[in-house]
Design an enzyme around this catalytic site. Structure first.
Site: not given
Ligand code: APR
Length: 234
Positions: A59, A220, A176-177, A94, A204, A136, A109
């Site tokens: 990663r 986004a 984007g979460t 990232d 979505e 370390c 995180h």
């Molecule tokens: N623009 C906006 N949203 C997007 C895009 C895009 N181009 N592509 C995907 N998404 C949305 C998806 O629809 C989804 O709702 O981003 C979201 C990503 O969700 P997850 O994969 O669940 O990521 P996240 O919410 O950041 O996960 C939270 O879970 O696994 C753990 O620690 C990890 O930080 C992470 C946490």
């Protein structure tokens, strides 16, 4: 919009999707072909440290192949406008926000480019591969350095600072979460309890979409620049 408004932004994996980084929940619950329980828990690290080191080394190396996208850039514009009244909280490990130019960023995180001692939790910047052989600074022992990632079952970073900022925020924007993983998924409820205007920007509707005052759906990189322009222009 009045310059004195305070803005808190939460980002998740979706903001980096258009840069080419996979989100966590977009392929049958697997993350880069691994179950999260096999790579993102303290138990996984205890059971098979080499797998976990390898996974995060890949990663980290992948960061050299990707670049910030217009959504990251839009948040820099927002920060430049609101300056100290802006805080970016990211669940992402990232470095794309920093590479875009964001300054006030809290990685709740952890970060791929950081490693820490399992015993003392002392963190150091880490750009290369990490293995059990790395000593370390504090204990000088092998097998103690680990990725500085908050795994499932561990306490996210900066929680006091984040809740304080949410309490004072006039606008909270989640981008984007998926709204599945707490405590971040609970930030919208926290913001609502202090009359903050809440906005969801996502591909979505998320699991907590009904709790937001305003929603914008789409990529986004396409939706956020326009939204930021309208917020700044208000
Ligand atoms: N623009 C906006 N949203 C997007 C895009 C895009 N181009 N592509 C995907 N998404 C949305 C998806 O629809 C989804 O709702 O981003 C979201 C990503 O969700 P997850 O994969 O669940 O990521 P996240 O919410 O950041 O996960 C939270 O879970 O696994 C753990 O620690 C990890 O930080 C992470 C946490």
């Amino acid at each position: 919009m009045n310059r004195k408004k305070k803005i808190v932004v939460l980002t998740g994996a979706g903001i980096s999707a258009e840069s080419g980084l996979k989100t966590f929940r977009d392929s049958n619950g697997l993350w880069e072909n691994h179950r999260v329980e096999d790579v993102a828990t303290p138990e996984a690290f205890a059971r098979d440290p080499d797998l976990v080191y390898r996974f995060y080394n890949l990663r980290r190396a992948q960061l050299a192949e990707v670049n910030p996208n217009p959504a990251h850039d839009a948040l820099v514009t927002l920060e430049n406008h609101f300056q100290d009244d802006f805080l970016l909280v990211t669940q992402n490990v990232d470095d794309l926000h920093e590479r875009a130019g964001s300054k006030r960023v809290l990685h709740m995180h952890g970060e791929l480019k950081s490693a820490k001692c399992s015993k003392t939790h002392k963190a150091v910047r880490w750009e290369e591969d990490l293995t059990a052989m790395n000593l370390c600074d504090c204990c000088a022992l092998q097998n103690e350095m680990r990725p500085d990632i908050v795994w499932f079952g561990e306490m996210p970073y900066f929680m006091d600072e984040i809740y304080q900022a949410l309490f004072q925020a006039d606008v909270f924007i989640a981008i984007g979460t998926s709204g599945i993983v707490y405590p971040a998924a609970g930030f919208v409820a926290e913001a609502n309890s202090s009359n903050t205007h809440t906005v969801e920007i996502n591909l979505e509707p998320s699991s907590v979409q009904s709790q937001f005052d305003e929603q914008h759906y789409g990529k986004a990189g396409q939706v956020l620049p326009d939204y930021v322009a309208s917020l700044i222009g208000e």
